[in-house]
Design an enzyme around this catalytic site. Sequence first.
Site, PDB file in Angstrom:
ATOM      1  N   HIS A 210      -4.661  11.572  26.634  1.00 21.50           N
ATOM      2  CA  HIS A 210      -5.600  11.039  25.635  1.00 21.50           C
ATOM      3  C   HIS A 210      -5.554   9.525  25.481  1.00 21.50           C
ATOM      4  O   HIS A 210      -6.329   8.963  24.718  1.00 21.50           O
ATOM      5  CB  HIS A 210      -5.347  11.678  24.269  1.00 21.50           C
ATOM      6  CG  HIS A 210      -4.104  11.172  23.600  1.00 21.50           C
ATOM      7  ND1 HIS A 210      -2.857  11.588  23.947  1.00 21.50           N
ATOM      8  CD2 HIS A 210      -3.925  10.245  22.619  1.00 21.50           C
ATOM      9  CE1 HIS A 210      -1.958  10.972  23.197  1.00 21.50           C
ATOM     10  NE2 HIS A 210      -2.576  10.144  22.391  1.00 21.50           N
TER      11      HIS A 210
HETATM   12  C1  UD1 Z   1      -4.723   8.380  17.724  1.00 21.92           C
HETATM   13  C2  UD1 Z   1      -3.610   7.331  17.758  1.00 21.92           C
HETATM   14  C3  UD1 Z   1      -2.677   7.609  18.926  1.00 21.92           C
HETATM   15  C4  UD1 Z   1      -2.166   9.035  18.890  1.00 21.92           C
HETATM   16  C5  UD1 Z   1      -3.359   9.965  18.862  1.00 21.92           C
HETATM   17  C6  UD1 Z   1      -2.974  11.409  18.834  1.00 21.92           C
HETATM   18  C7  UD1 Z   1      -4.273   5.101  16.959  1.00 21.92           C
HETATM   19  C8  UD1 Z   1      -4.588   3.726  17.371  1.00 21.92           C
HETATM   20  N1  UD1 Z   1      -4.158   5.995  17.952  1.00 21.92           N
HETATM   21  O1  UD1 Z   1      -5.506   8.205  18.891  1.00 21.92           O
HETATM   22  O2  UD1 Z   1      -1.576   6.736  18.855  1.00 21.92           O
HETATM   23  O3  UD1 Z   1      -1.384   9.275  20.022  1.00 21.92           O
HETATM   24  O4  UD1 Z   1      -4.138   9.667  17.691  1.00 21.92           O
HETATM   25  O5  UD1 Z   1      -4.107  12.203  18.901  1.00 21.92           O
HETATM   26  O6  UD1 Z   1      -4.130   5.369  15.792  1.00 21.92           O
HETATM   27  N2  UD1 Z   1     -11.833  12.642  17.031  1.00 21.92           N
HETATM   28  C9  UD1 Z   1     -12.374  13.854  16.709  1.00 21.92           C
HETATM   29  N3  UD1 Z   1     -11.762  14.588  15.750  1.00 21.92           N
HETATM   30  C10 UD1 Z   1     -10.626  14.180  15.113  1.00 21.92           C
HETATM   31  C11 UD1 Z   1     -10.099  12.931  15.443  1.00 21.92           C
HETATM   32  C12 UD1 Z   1     -10.702  12.175  16.414  1.00 21.92           C
HETATM   33  O7  UD1 Z   1     -13.363  14.274  17.275  1.00 21.92           O
HETATM   34  O8  UD1 Z   1     -10.123  14.926  14.245  1.00 21.92           O
HETATM   35  C13 UD1 Z   1     -12.466  11.839  18.106  1.00 21.92           C
HETATM   36  C14 UD1 Z   1     -13.445  10.827  17.597  1.00 21.92           C
HETATM   37  O9  UD1 Z   1     -14.494  10.724  18.501  1.00 21.92           O
HETATM   38  C15 UD1 Z   1     -12.636   9.542  17.610  1.00 21.92           C
HETATM   39  C16 UD1 Z   1     -11.726   9.752  18.811  1.00 21.92           C
HETATM   40  O10 UD1 Z   1     -11.457  11.150  18.823  1.00 21.92           O
HETATM   41  O11 UD1 Z   1     -13.429   8.405  17.701  1.00 21.92           O
HETATM   42  C17 UD1 Z   1     -10.448   8.983  18.766  1.00 21.92           C
HETATM   43  O12 UD1 Z   1      -9.757   9.226  17.532  1.00 21.92           O
HETATM   44  P1  UD1 Z   1      -8.819   8.071  16.925  1.00 21.92           P
HETATM   45  O13 UD1 Z   1      -8.156   8.543  15.690  1.00 21.92           O
HETATM   46  O14 UD1 Z   1      -9.565   6.787  16.857  1.00 21.92           O
HETATM   47  O15 UD1 Z   1      -7.739   7.839  18.062  1.00 21.92           O
HETATM   48  P2  UD1 Z   1      -6.949   8.843  19.020  1.00 21.92           P
HETATM   49  O16 UD1 Z   1      -7.418   8.606  20.395  1.00 21.92           O
HETATM   50  O17 UD1 Z   1      -6.943  10.250  18.506  1.00 21.92           O
END
Ligand code: UD1
Length: 364
Positions: A210
């Site tokens: 991821h």
């Molecule tokens: C975040 C953390 C990362 C951790 C990871 C675990 C930061 C900078 N990164 O990254 O360190 O390893 O979580 O998963 O904080 N989304 C959904 N549903 C959700 C959450 C996210 O669909 O419940 C999608 C959205 O499109 C979002 C993308 O995933 O924009 C990324 O989510 P985000 O929280 O920005 O970062 P992660 O890549 O999950």
Amino acid sequence: MKIISVVGARPNFMKVAPIHRAVKNFNQLNKNTITHLICHTGQHYDKKMSKIFFDDLELPKPDFYLGVGSGSHAEQTAKVMVEFEKILLTEKPDYVLVVGDVNSTIACSLTAKKLHIKVIHVEAGLRSFDMNMPEEINRVLVDRISDMLFVTEKSGLENLRNEGVSDTMFYFVGNVMIDSVKHYLPKTKISLILKKYSLEEKKYVLVTLHRPSNVDGKEQLRKLFNLLNNIAERRKVIFPVHPRTKKHLEEFGMIDSFNENIILTEPIGYIDFLTLTKNAELILTDSGGIQEESTYLGVQCITLRTTTERPITVEIGTNQLLGNDLDKAESAAIAVLNGNKKIGQIPEKWDGKAAERIIERLKG
Ligand code: UD1
């Protein structure tokens, strides 16, 4: 003493659960002297990225839910700060406790610090030395403004010393994530996940990917896609797909053309994922926490990254860091599947008592 602990993203929940339990145990013996409140920022909000972990880890419903959701780094961080400040002004806690390195971690610690509320950072001192990783920026900044720093492995002590943090501010307590692994391991016996996907113990490869550096760009994701398809020629592969990864696999037209030996699933809850980890023959990952969990469980792990902030897992654990050359990663994976396994040891103080040590220190 009033503490507000912050959770936001998936890797936070299993770190706060043992702290919550340790406070409960402490209060039973000491007539409720610590008030522990949990604030969920809502950075992760899907049921399978959040709620399922509260259920699996027996966490109470959060006392505060900020509901910030997704957005750019600035948007996400700023929204958490604005909402969290309101909670702090009303609740006036003595401490804000943050874990790990996600955007909610920096947002809440910065908000607390500006209100002169003491900040506790659990999992302090880890460094990948790669400032292109959003998490590395968060780690460095959070440690710089924290008042008490709890460290999981020796490299963390060295890093904090090198950055000029006073020895009186940090404590080597072990790893709260391993507290959760140890506590919930017995429950893996009743998990039905292997049966659900017709997997046999030690006869499959578990994959998680991821990191933006691996999944956001087409070229790198294509290379990883090819690597997984090649591994699937030899073993069944199970790949729970993170929402970020799913989005890009769809965008680049790869999601429907994986080898048929690869099982793609939705994100998986804590107990079922622990079951998959424990029973895997090999794990391919770019996660931080899985490097630690596999080392604790003695499971072979190949980390598809060029750096790790958790070097102990490579030095004495079962982890191999092979992200810069995916041909080399593939050869190493095949070597493991042919029986060439790395013998590992469990790092010091990864004994299931880290949260207890943190609470003792806070009350000491
Ligand atoms: C975040 C953390 C990362 C951790 C990871 C675990 C930061 C900078 N990164 O990254 O360190 O390893 O979580 O998963 O904080 N989304 C959904 N549903 C959700 C959450 C996210 O669909 O419940 C999608 C959205 O499109 C979002 C993308 O995933 O924009 C990324 O989510 P985000 O929280 O920005 O970062 P992660 O890549 O999950």
